[in-house]
Design a protein around this motif. Sequence first.
Motif, PDB file in Angstrom:
ATOM      1  N   GLU A 340       5.314  -8.789  -0.920  1.00  0.00           N
ATOM      2  CA  GLU A 340       6.281  -9.406  -1.823  1.00  0.00           C
ATOM      3  C   GLU A 340       6.876  -8.371  -2.773  1.00  0.00           C
ATOM      4  OE1 GLU A 340       6.488 -12.897  -5.278  1.00  0.00           O
ATOM      5  OE2 GLU A 340       4.726 -12.732  -3.978  1.00  0.00           O
ATOM      6  N   LEU A 341       6.085  -7.348  -3.107  1.00  0.00           N
ATOM      7  CA  LEU A 341       6.553  -6.302  -4.013  1.00  0.00           C
ATOM      8  C   LEU A 341       7.244  -5.149  -3.285  1.00  0.00           C
ATOM      9  CD1 LEU A 341       3.604  -5.979  -6.554  1.00  0.00           C
ATOM     10  CD2 LEU A 341       5.952  -6.617  -7.093  1.00  0.00           C
ATOM     11  N   VAL A 342       6.694  -4.714  -2.150  1.00  0.00           N
ATOM     12  CA  VAL A 342       7.179  -3.485  -1.512  1.00  0.00           C
ATOM     13  C   VAL A 342       7.672  -3.701  -0.089  1.00  0.00           C
ATOM     14  CG1 VAL A 342       5.611  -2.114  -2.928  1.00  0.00           C
ATOM     15  CG2 VAL A 342       4.903  -2.789  -0.624  1.00  0.00           C
ATOM     16  N   GLY A 343       7.780  -4.949   0.346  1.00  0.00           N
ATOM     17  CA  GLY A 343       8.214  -5.203   1.713  1.00  0.00           C
ATOM     18  C   GLY A 343       7.246  -4.568   2.695  1.00  0.00           C
ATOM     19  N   GLY A 344       7.796  -3.969   3.739  1.00  0.00           N
ATOM     20  CA  GLY A 344       6.963  -3.263   4.720  1.00  0.00           C
ATOM     21  C   GLY A 344       7.218  -1.779   4.684  1.00  0.00           C
ATOM     22  N   HIS A 345       7.599  -1.250   3.498  1.00  0.00           N
ATOM     23  CA  HIS A 345       7.930   0.169   3.370  1.00  0.00           C
ATOM     24  C   HIS A 345       6.721   1.027   3.740  1.00  0.00           C
ATOM     25  CE1 HIS A 345       9.005   4.015   1.616  1.00  0.00           C
ATOM     26  NE2 HIS A 345      10.232   3.575   1.430  1.00  0.00           N
ATOM     27  N   PRO A 346       6.830   1.860   4.776  1.00  0.00           N
ATOM     28  CA  PRO A 346       5.660   2.605   5.270  1.00  0.00           C
ATOM     29  C   PRO A 346       4.966   3.458   4.217  1.00  0.00           C
ATOM     30  CG  PRO A 346       7.424   2.683   6.882  1.00  0.00           C
ATOM     31  CD  PRO A 346       8.002   2.049   5.653  1.00  0.00           C
ATOM     32  N   TYR A 347       5.742   4.212   3.441  1.00  0.00           N
ATOM     33  CA  TYR A 347       5.118   5.081   2.430  1.00  0.00           C
ATOM     34  C   TYR A 347       4.405   4.265   1.364  1.00  0.00           C
ATOM     35  CZ  TYR A 347       4.697   8.007  -1.716  1.00  0.00           C
ATOM     36  OH  TYR A 347       4.212   8.648  -2.827  1.00  0.00           O
ATOM     37  N   LEU A 348       5.066   3.232   0.841  1.00  0.00           N
ATOM     38  CA  LEU A 348       4.476   2.432  -0.226  1.00  0.00           C
ATOM     39  C   LEU A 348       3.242   1.678   0.271  1.00  0.00           C
ATOM     40  CD1 LEU A 348       7.770   1.060  -1.845  1.00  0.00           C
ATOM     41  CD2 LEU A 348       6.391   3.015  -2.578  1.00  0.00           C
ATOM     42  N   ILE A 349       3.303   1.193   1.500  1.00  0.00           N
ATOM     43  CA  ILE A 349       2.143   0.514   2.084  1.00  0.00           C
ATOM     44  C   ILE A 349       1.000   1.509   2.286  1.00  0.00           C
ATOM     45  CG2 ILE A 349       1.275  -0.639   4.147  1.00  0.00           C
ATOM     46  CD1 ILE A 349       2.945  -2.502   2.459  1.00  0.00           C
ATOM     47  N   HIS A 350       1.315   2.682   2.850  1.00  0.00           N
ATOM     48  CA  HIS A 350       0.302   3.719   3.050  1.00  0.00           C
ATOM     49  C   HIS A 350      -0.385   4.079   1.734  1.00  0.00           C
ATOM     50  CE1 HIS A 350      -0.199   5.483   7.044  1.00  0.00           C
ATOM     51  NE2 HIS A 350       1.052   5.201   7.309  1.00  0.00           N
ATOM     52  N   GLU A 351       0.412   4.268   0.675  1.00  0.00           N
ATOM     53  CA  GLU A 351      -0.147   4.652  -0.616  1.00  0.00           C
ATOM     54  C   GLU A 351      -1.146   3.609  -1.112  1.00  0.00           C
ATOM     55  OE1 GLU A 351       0.929   7.460  -3.300  1.00  0.00           O
ATOM     56  OE2 GLU A 351       0.396   8.033  -1.259  1.00  0.00           O
ATOM     57  N   ALA A 352      -0.771   2.338  -1.007  1.00  0.00           N
ATOM     58  CA  ALA A 352      -1.633   1.263  -1.496  1.00  0.00           C
ATOM     59  C   ALA A 352      -2.943   1.214  -0.707  1.00  0.00           C
ATOM     60  CB  ALA A 352      -0.901  -0.073  -1.413  1.00  0.00           C
TER      61      ALA A 352
END
Length: 454
Positions: A340-352
């Motif tokens: 809901e916050l970052v969509g499926g953005h690969p970098y942002l998901i990877h970071e989390a």
Amino acid sequence: MKSIEHRFGSQGTRPQNTATSQAKSQPSIVQDHQGSGDNIAGNKTVNNYYSPPPTPTANDGNTEALQLWTQKLTMYRKEEAIASDPEQKFQLKKKIQECKQKIQELEKQEEKIFKNCQQSNHYIERPPIEEQCHQELSRPGGLIRLKAPKRMGKTHLMNWLFERMSQSQEYTGIVFDFNEPESGVVADLDELLQYFCSSLSLALDLPDKLDEFWQKKRAKTLKCRAYFEKEILKSVEGNLIIAIDNIDRLFEEKYQETSLDFFGMLRSWYGNAQTLPNWQKLRLILVYSTEDLPNLGMYQSPFNVGKEIKLSEFTSEQIKDLVSSYGLNLSNEDIGCLMELVGGHPYLIHEAINYLATYPEKPFSEMLVKIPTDEGIYYQHFQSYWKILESEADLALALQKIMMSDVPTSLSQALIFKLESLGLIGKHENLVYPRYKLYQDYFRSHIEQLKEIK
């Protein structure tokens, strides 16, 4: 496959073949000045408000150290703004410069950490993209146009492709990064072509015979073609993959004259590779971050041939696969809250996910609450945007307009190009909007800081 990643040197018009020193695993931390209240500004009122954050040590994690140094930078900047004594200002400027240097070192290390975590054991395929790329590179004279905003995984996919092609010894791969050469080199076609040819020779460990070809009275692109054909292609056994990363630097208006000839040359090379036997070993990968392509003639553009690949975001199922690859267990509800916050953005998901794997004692809910703040895991990511915005007031004003609007808004094409390349906005027809709730929440809470940029 002989896989070579070549980066330009920063001095001169040709890259230098010098050894690069290895980065230290931890930054060298210079101890902060001591004293009650950190009385650099000579102002006791200021001391009451700004007690210095603790100096990072080698025991601090990279992300925590980065946050502490940035807190110190913010404090020193505030003190400098109200300091009146020239000597005090001078000392504060030194401290500010030290903080900037440490932040830069840590950011480089963070980038390496991110690339390391994107090795094959954490690579998540996005079918049918990978197979389409492999098929195109297997074709004589193949060309891939790899398009996605920054940090969507273009370099990751490129590395995966190189690894996949390495299963055959018939391929040699080179990465040419357009972000490295100086502006003067990119603006001058002759210097750029020499730089390009010399870089390929250096990457392949071939002697530089550039002077022999450039002394002849020929058109600049013909000199480049002759060198490439006789010195590069003939020297490579099997097929040669040249990935040109950040090629959209040439999309900028100030490089318009250079881009017309350089892109025309690439289109010509693609044509050669379709028909001439000695050119069919060439494969090209063009990597860029925006939809706004330069205005080129139909037969001058390399962006209307080959195979276009647009990187998609991760789906919830692909995020589950990534979570599993880290040995974690997140509920569908947790994944939904993150998306809901970052969509499926690969970098942002990877970071989390990498954060959760690194700090298993930290609750997911705590991470989620802090995400759109300067205390969260995307702090460095936000700071990379501030660096750009602080030097481009028109961009900061445009971003302010977008983030404060509840409906899609309009912007000039030049501003759309920059913000879309940065990955901050989405676009539908001629209207733009915040790409993720994360960005809108963060920049809305920092709207006064955006307003201060002049």
